[in-house]
Design a protein around this motif. Structure first.
Motif, PDB file in Angstrom:
ATOM      1  N   LEU A   1       0.808  -1.218   0.000  1.00 21.03           N
ATOM      2  CA  LEU A   1       0.000   0.000   0.000  1.00 21.03           C
ATOM      3  C   LEU A   1       0.840   1.266   0.000  1.00 21.03           C
ATOM      4  O   LEU A   1       0.342   2.354  -0.267  1.00 21.03           O
ATOM      5  CB  LEU A   1      -0.927   0.026   1.218  1.00 21.03           C
ATOM      6  CG  LEU A   1      -1.869  -1.178   1.378  1.00 21.03           C
ATOM      7  CD1 LEU A   1      -2.793  -0.969   2.572  1.00 21.03           C
ATOM      8  CD2 LEU A   1      -2.690  -1.412   0.113  1.00 21.03           C
ATOM      9  N   GLY A   2       2.072   1.107   0.408  1.00 19.79           N
ATOM     10  CA  GLY A   2       2.921   2.281   0.473  1.00 19.79           C
ATOM     11  C   GLY A   2       2.831   2.964   1.827  1.00 19.79           C
ATOM     12  O   GLY A   2       2.547   2.313   2.834  1.00 19.79           O
ATOM     13  N   ARG A   3       3.015   4.257   1.842  1.00 15.31           N
ATOM     14  CA  ARG A   3       3.079   5.003   3.091  1.00 15.31           C
ATOM     15  C   ARG A   3       1.679   5.348   3.590  1.00 15.31           C
ATOM     16  O   ARG A   3       0.836   5.848   2.852  1.00 15.31           O
ATOM     17  CB  ARG A   3       3.902   6.286   2.874  1.00 15.31           C
ATOM     18  CG  ARG A   3       4.574   6.721   4.133  1.00 15.31           C
ATOM     19  CD  ARG A   3       6.074   6.960   3.976  1.00 15.31           C
ATOM     20  NE  ARG A   3       6.638   7.066   5.315  1.00 15.31           N
ATOM     21  CZ  ARG A   3       7.442   6.164   5.856  1.00 15.31           C
ATOM     22  NH1 ARG A   3       7.801   5.106   5.160  1.00 15.31           N
ATOM     23  NH2 ARG A   3       7.893   6.324   7.073  1.00 15.31           N
ATOM     24  N   ILE A   4       1.428   5.084   4.840  1.00 17.08           N
ATOM     25  CA  ILE A   4       0.104   5.326   5.419  1.00 17.08           C
ATOM     26  C   ILE A   4       0.296   6.251   6.607  1.00 17.08           C
ATOM     27  O   ILE A   4       1.178   6.011   7.426  1.00 17.08           O
ATOM     28  CB  ILE A   4      -0.514   4.003   5.915  1.00 17.08           C
ATOM     29  CG1 ILE A   4      -0.602   2.968   4.779  1.00 17.08           C
ATOM     30  CG2 ILE A   4      -1.891   4.236   6.531  1.00 17.08           C
ATOM     31  CD1 ILE A   4      -1.588   3.302   3.681  1.00 17.08           C
ATOM     32  N   PRO A   5      -0.568   7.282   6.717  1.00 24.07           N
ATOM     33  CA  PRO A   5      -0.425   8.190   7.869  1.00 24.07           C
ATOM     34  C   PRO A   5      -0.802   7.513   9.177  1.00 24.07           C
ATOM     35  O   PRO A   5      -1.683   6.639   9.198  1.00 24.07           O
ATOM     36  CB  PRO A   5      -1.382   9.339   7.557  1.00 24.07           C
ATOM     37  CG  PRO A   5      -2.340   8.804   6.534  1.00 24.07           C
ATOM     38  CD  PRO A   5      -1.632   7.730   5.788  1.00 24.07           C
ATOM     39  N   LEU A   6      -0.112   7.902  10.215  1.00 25.66           N
ATOM     40  CA  LEU A   6      -0.355   7.312  11.538  1.00 25.66           C
ATOM     41  C   LEU A   6      -0.905   8.405  12.431  1.00 25.66           C
ATOM     42  O   LEU A   6      -0.366   9.503  12.510  1.00 25.66           O
ATOM     43  CB  LEU A   6       0.970   6.781  12.093  1.00 25.66           C
ATOM     44  CG  LEU A   6       0.911   5.886  13.314  1.00 25.66           C
ATOM     45  CD1 LEU A   6       0.203   4.585  13.004  1.00 25.66           C
ATOM     46  CD2 LEU A   6       2.334   5.610  13.815  1.00 25.66           C
ATOM     47  N   LYS A   7      -2.034   8.095  13.116  1.00 27.08           N
ATOM     48  CA  LYS A   7      -2.598   9.095  14.019  1.00 27.08           C
ATOM     49  C   LYS A   7      -1.620   9.334  15.150  1.00 27.08           C
ATOM     50  O   LYS A   7      -0.972   8.394  15.610  1.00 27.08           O
ATOM     51  CB  LYS A   7      -3.924   8.583  14.602  1.00 27.08           C
ATOM     52  CG  LYS A   7      -5.088   8.841  13.655  1.00 27.08           C
ATOM     53  CD  LYS A   7      -6.397   8.381  14.308  1.00 27.08           C
ATOM     54  CE  LYS A   7      -7.441   8.121  13.263  1.00 27.08           C
ATOM     55  NZ  LYS A   7      -8.356   7.060  13.660  1.00 27.08           N
ATOM     56  N   PRO A   8      -1.567  10.566  15.608  1.00 27.73           N
ATOM     57  CA  PRO A   8      -0.614  10.860  16.683  1.00 27.73           C
ATOM     58  C   PRO A   8      -0.927  10.028  17.918  1.00 27.73           C
ATOM     59  O   PRO A   8      -2.091   9.799  18.249  1.00 27.73           O
ATOM     60  CB  PRO A   8      -0.831  12.351  16.954  1.00 27.73           C
ATOM     61  CG  PRO A   8      -1.656  12.864  15.820  1.00 27.73           C
ATOM     62  CD  PRO A   8      -2.325  11.742  15.160  1.00 27.73           C
ATOM     63  N   GLY A   9       0.101   9.563  18.564  1.00 29.72           N
ATOM     64  CA  GLY A   9      -0.070   8.794  19.813  1.00 29.72           C
ATOM     65  C   GLY A   9      -0.334   7.323  19.568  1.00 29.72           C
ATOM     66  O   GLY A   9      -0.420   6.555  20.520  1.00 29.72           O
ATOM     67  N   THR A  10      -0.459   6.904  18.336  1.00 37.05           N
ATOM     68  CA  THR A  10      -0.685   5.496  18.055  1.00 37.05           C
ATOM     69  C   THR A  10       0.650   4.780  17.982  1.00 37.05           C
ATOM     70  O   THR A  10       1.622   5.298  17.459  1.00 37.05           O
ATOM     71  CB  THR A  10      -1.406   5.328  16.713  1.00 37.05           C
ATOM     72  OG1 THR A  10      -2.429   6.300  16.608  1.00 37.05           O
ATOM     73  CG2 THR A  10      -2.010   3.942  16.609  1.00 37.05           C
ATOM     74  N   GLU A  11       0.627   3.565  18.546  1.00 40.93           N
ATOM     75  CA  GLU A  11       1.854   2.780  18.482  1.00 40.93           C
ATOM     76  C   GLU A  11       2.010   2.194  17.090  1.00 40.93           C
ATOM     77  O   GLU A  11       1.021   1.957  16.389  1.00 40.93           O
ATOM     78  CB  GLU A  11       1.781   1.627  19.488  1.00 40.93           C
ATOM     79  CG  GLU A  11       2.812   1.734  20.593  1.00 40.93           C
ATOM     80  CD  GLU A  11       2.643   0.576  21.572  1.00 40.93           C
ATOM     81  OE1 GLU A  11       3.064  -0.545  21.213  1.00 40.93           O
ATOM     82  OE2 GLU A  11       2.081   0.818  22.672  1.00 40.93           O
TER      83      GLU A  11
END
Lengths: 347, 348, 283
Positions: free
Chosen positions: B259-269
């Protein structure tokens, strides 16, 4: 095709499978087949009679066993006779003769000098041995007086404990009648019902009815019974071993055993030569020392100790104490009486 | 719906068979009238839990309670539990009616009542007309229905089912599933249902406990289980899924294979892997992950494609079938679109 | 194709069929013919004697009664033993099975003679009883029906136990569990489920035992008194003593027919019971 007993037996005899092919024996010179009761006796007979006979005549002897009237019947009726001679009981002789299963014997070959007593010579059979069925008992069971007659045998008060008799009416019925007071000379024709009602008196004291010589000996020495009717020759070996057993000849049944030649025997002449050979008094005496069932061989007693003669069934004293078993009557009545006997014992 | 079900509770139950630990500190609470499914591969301890509840095996440690009362000392026959077995376990020497009557006879009920209630139970599973048949004269589905009637005839407050539909073919299984669910609603017993078939579990259950190696991995409603599997194991086990490994990560994004690069919500491990349900992937004209169709699988109501992305990752997608429209052929280039909120972040 | 294969499989039976024809059917037909053959050819004398002779009737009754009582005792003694064996692990069960079969290594004759030694008036048992002061006079064990039963039960017990075990092993353990969970105590589960299902195996064993008992010869002869003698002894008597082969054959035929009748009754009684279909040996 009608089915007869004769052609059926062809199949059943073949199925016995034990029959040697007579043709083969003939091809090899001569071997006669003598049928007897087998066992240790067979060895004695081989050493004392058969081997010397072969040495003298070149005729070989092969022993077979056991004595069986049904087998004789099957052989003769199928025409496939293996035996040249066979042992037979007195009443077997009568039945076999009546049915034509036996060959007539030629006494000019067997006894050319005519020395044999008439009593020993039946037209189809020669007396081979005599034996007695007598009362035998454990000497350690009764203090003082020991049983000495069939009346004593029946007396369960004076002589308590289990006893045994042969699982056969032959002799047994006579003993019952003697116990009931019939005189020996009045025994025949037997009153079968009287004998059986006398037997009813002791039926409960007879846990087992013996059917072989080995069995009655075993019953006595194992202590299963205190008394039994018994063949005289079986007891002396036990006494020699020190077993507490004894017999009385009193009221014993003197029975004869015969040698007969099946109808159609392959080697009649050689067989009768063998019968003649067995009448040698010296050999017969040696044989009786081992097997105390003497035949009527002329001159045999001359080779025996008088003390030993005393123990034989045919010793004058013993013969007088016994009654002569009537084979003729038995042969005539055997089927009927045996049926009655079977019913009486089984029901 | 009658309120006849009992509550069931397993408290720290531990059971070992030699060196093998079948149940490890097993805890489970089942509400009254609830349909609880124990789902897991064989050897995961689900049957052991059931056998412990039925009293076929002694519990090593811990306690089991029905309606808050410990049943550890209660012999099997006094536990008042209805049970349906995978192998039917019909008594071969008794006819259908006599099989169904058995639990009532054991309860020393009056003859007439036994008959009446047994016939009622048979009617419930639509087998009243076969009452006089012998078990060997029945089909598999009929046998299992008799077994269900026999388990329900005394209206037990607890009903245990050990892979009851496992020996049946698919079609029969599906129709019996619906029947079973309806019956349970009608009777109101608390049900513990053991299966290794996740589809069955999703269809029937109020709640599902996923078991592995003697422990409960996740316990929740079927929907939650499907949408938010708690582990890679469960995501894989429930339905079909694309499990995509996570590579490098920074504070704001992760690298997901395919899928490539996926954004990570802040504070998520940083997750171990990312799951994406095949039915939540769509084909787009542009702005998607480029991929090439490798295989087309026609499965009736839907079409499944196995596609390969440029980095070599295999991706499964499912599309409803549109009649008259030809499916894609192998070798065709497509673009894969998906929504970020449909991605499931999975721990190891 | 299938038919051809069936024929090929049938060919495997040929040696057995040939043996049966030669060694069993041939003499059997001979015996049947013999029952209708007298001195003057065909006769019904021997066969009709089966009805008219009280002896034949009584002995036949006695034979069946003995076979029945021996079978019942074998079942009563063998069933618990079989149950014990059926509950063992397969390995241990195999070991116990060897032990059960051990007596077959010793001939029936010797085993029967052993009882004579044990049960005699001066035998081990009587000596022990007298030594313990339980009896003063030796007890008459030998030559009684008791001794015959003892001897026959000892010989036939494995024949009852093995099919019974086989039947029990085939009972699905799940059925007992099912019964328990449905409210049956262990004892009720046994009687209402295990016991009825074990009957097929036990019945097979019992049937074999019964049929073998009907033909027993050595044991009643050696251990029994006159009152214990059965049909085989009577046949022997006709063959060897009275030379009445026709009646002997008629008796043998009667025994054969009676045995077939027993098989027929067993078949009729069990043909609609699926658990009996394979004689309880397998499912």
């Amino acid at each position: 095709m009608t089915i007869t007993r004769r052609n059926f037996n062809l199949g059943s005899v073949a199925a016995l499978g034990a029959l040697a092919a007579p043709a083969m024996a003939r091809a090899e010179g001569t071997t006669i087949v003598v049928n007897g009761s087998g066992g240790s006796l067979e060895t004695v007979i081989r050493d004392m009679f058969e081997l010397p006979f072969t040495e003298q005549t070149g005729i070989k002897v092969r022993a077979s066993a056991p004595v069986s009237l049904p087998k004789l019947k099957a052989m003769v009726e199928s025409g496939n006779v293996e035996w040249d001679l066979t042992e037979l009981n007195g009443d077997d002789v009568v039945i076999a003769t009546k049915n034509g299963w036996l060959e007539e014997l030629d006494y000019s070959i067997i006894d050319p000098e005519g020395l044999l007593p008439e009593m020993a010579k039946e037209p189809t059979a020669l007396v081979r041995a005599s034996y007695s069925t007598v009362l035998a008992y454990r000497t350690d069971r009764y203090e003082g007086e020991q049983p000495s007659s069939w009346a004593d045998f029946w007396d369960v008060e004076r002589f308590p404990g289990p006893r045994s008799l042969e699982n056969s009416p032959k002799g047994t019925l006579e003993f019952a009648l003697l116990a009931d007071g019939v005189a020996p000379e009045d025994l025949y024709p037997l009153d079968v019902e009287r004998a059986l009602s006398k037997l009813d008196e002791i039926k409960a004291h007879i846990p087992v009815w013996w059917s072989t010589g080995a069995q009655h000996v075993q019953l006595l020495i194992d202590g299963e019974v205190n008394m039994t009717s018994c063949w005289n020759g079986r007891i002396s070996p036990l006494q020699t071993e020190g077993k507490p057993v004894a017999i009385t000849f009193n009221e014993g049944a003197l029975m004869l055993s015969y040698m007969g030649m099946p109808k159609g025997a392959p080697h009649p002449k050689e067989a009768m030569e063998f019968l003649k050979f067995r009448l040698n008094p010296k050999l017969a005496a040696d044989f009786v020392k081992v097997v105390p069932y003497p035949g009527f061989v002329p001159g045999m007693f001359d080779y025996l100790e008088p003390d030993f003669v005393e123990t034989l069934p045919t010793a004058p004293k013993n013969a007088a104490a016994q009654f002569k078993f009537n084979s003729q009557w038995w042969a005539e009545n055997l089927e009927e009486v045996t049926e009655r006997w079977t019913e009486w014992t089984l029901l | 719906m009658k309120d006849t079900g009992a509550t069931i509770e397993f408290r720290n139950v531990r059971k070992e068979f030699g060196a093998f630990t079948a149940l490890d500190n097993f805890c489970l609470e089942v509400g009254a009238g609830e349909f609880m499914t124990l789902l897991g591969p064989s050897g995961s301890g689900k049957t052991t839990a059931l056998n412990a509840l039925a009293g076929f095996i002694d519990v090593g440690q811990g306690d089991i309670l029905i309606d808050g009362i410990s049943i550890r000392q209660t012999p099997t026959e006094k536990r008042n539990i209805g049970m349906v077995f995978q192998s039917y376990s019909l008594f071969p020497h008794r006819n259908v009616l006599a099989n169904v009557s058995f639990p009532l006879q054991m309860r020393k009920m009056h003859k007439a009542e036994v008959r009446q209630r047994s016939m009622k139970a048979l009617e419930m599973v639509q087998l009243a007309e076969l009452a006089q048949r012998m078990p060997h004269e029945l089909s598999g589905g009929q046998k299992q229905r008799v077994a269900i009637a026999r388990a329900l005839v005394f209206e037990p407050r607890v009903l245990l089912m050990d892979e009851p539909l496992g020996a049946l073919d698919l079609k029969l299984r599906e129709s019996l599933q619906l029947e079973l669910k309806a019956l349970q609603k009608q009777i109101g017993s608390t049900v513990i249902f053991v299966t290794h078939d996740q589809g069955e579990a999703l269809t029937l259950s109020d709640r599902i406990a996923v078991m592995d190696q003697g422990e409960i991995q996740q316990i929740c409603t079927p929907q939650e289980l499907y949408d938010q599997p708690a582990s890679t194991f469960i995501a894989n086990f429930i339905g079909s899924n694309n499990i995509l490994r996570v590579g490098g990560a920074d504070q704001h994004s992760i690298q997901v294979e395919g899928l490539g690069r996926i954004p990570l919500k802040p504070g998520t491990e940083k997750p171990y892997a990312v799951g994406l349900r095949p039915e939540l992937i769509r084909r787009t004209e542009s702005d998607g992950v480029p991929a090439m169709v490798e295989q087309t699988i026609f499965s009736g109501e839907a079409i499944r494609y196995i596609a390969r992305t440029e980095d070599g990752t295999e991706i499964l997608l499912v599309e409803p079938r549109h009649p008259g429209e030809a499916p894609l052929a192998a070798g065709q280039s497509i673009a894969l679109g998906f929504d970020f909120e449909n991605l499931i972040f999975l721990p190891k | 194709m299938k038919a051809k294969q069936n024929w090929r499989l049938m060919a495997l039976l040929l040696p057995a069929i040939a043996l049966i024809c030669v060694l069993f059917l041939n003499p059997l037909v001979g015996v049947l013919i013999q029952s209708f053959v007298g001195d003057d050819g065909f006769t019904l004398k021997s066969i009709s004697k089966l009805w008219t002779s009280r002896l034949a009737r009584v002995v036949l009754e006695r034979t069946f009664w003995l076979a029945f009582t021996v079978t019942v005792i074998c079942l009563l003694v063998g069933y618990p033993a079989a149950y014990y064996m059926s509950q063992l692990r397969p390995r241990k069960r195999a070991m116990i099975t060897y032990l059960v079969l051990l007596p077959f290594w010793i001939s029936i004759l010797i085993r029967t003679y052993t009882w004579i030694i044990l049960l005699g008036r001066e035998g081990l048992v009587n000596n022990a009883l007298q030594w313990l002061g339980l009896t003063e006079q030796p007890v008459q064990f030998l030559y009684t029906n008791f001794a015959v039963h003892l001897g026959m039960v000892q010989i036939l017990l494995p024949i009852v136990i093995l099919p019974t075990v086989a039947g029990m092993v085939n009972i699905d353990g799940g059925l007992i569990k099912a019964a328990r969970v449905m409210g049956a105590s262990p004892i009720r589960a046994f009687w209402s489920v295990f016991f009825p299902l074990s009957l097929s195996g036990a019945a097979t064993g019992g049937l074999i035992c019964f049929i073998l008992s009907l033909g027993f010869y050595v044991t009643p002869t050696l251990l029994g008194g006159q009152k214990s003698l059965i049909i085989a002894n009577l046949i022997d008597l006709q063959v060897h003593k009275t030379l009445n082969w026709g009646f002997a054959a008629a008796l043998a035929t009667a025994l054969l027919l009676a045995t077939l009748l027993c098989l027929l009754i067993f078949w009729l009684a069990t043909r609609n019971r699926p658990e009996f279909a394979t004689g309880g040996l397998s499912r």
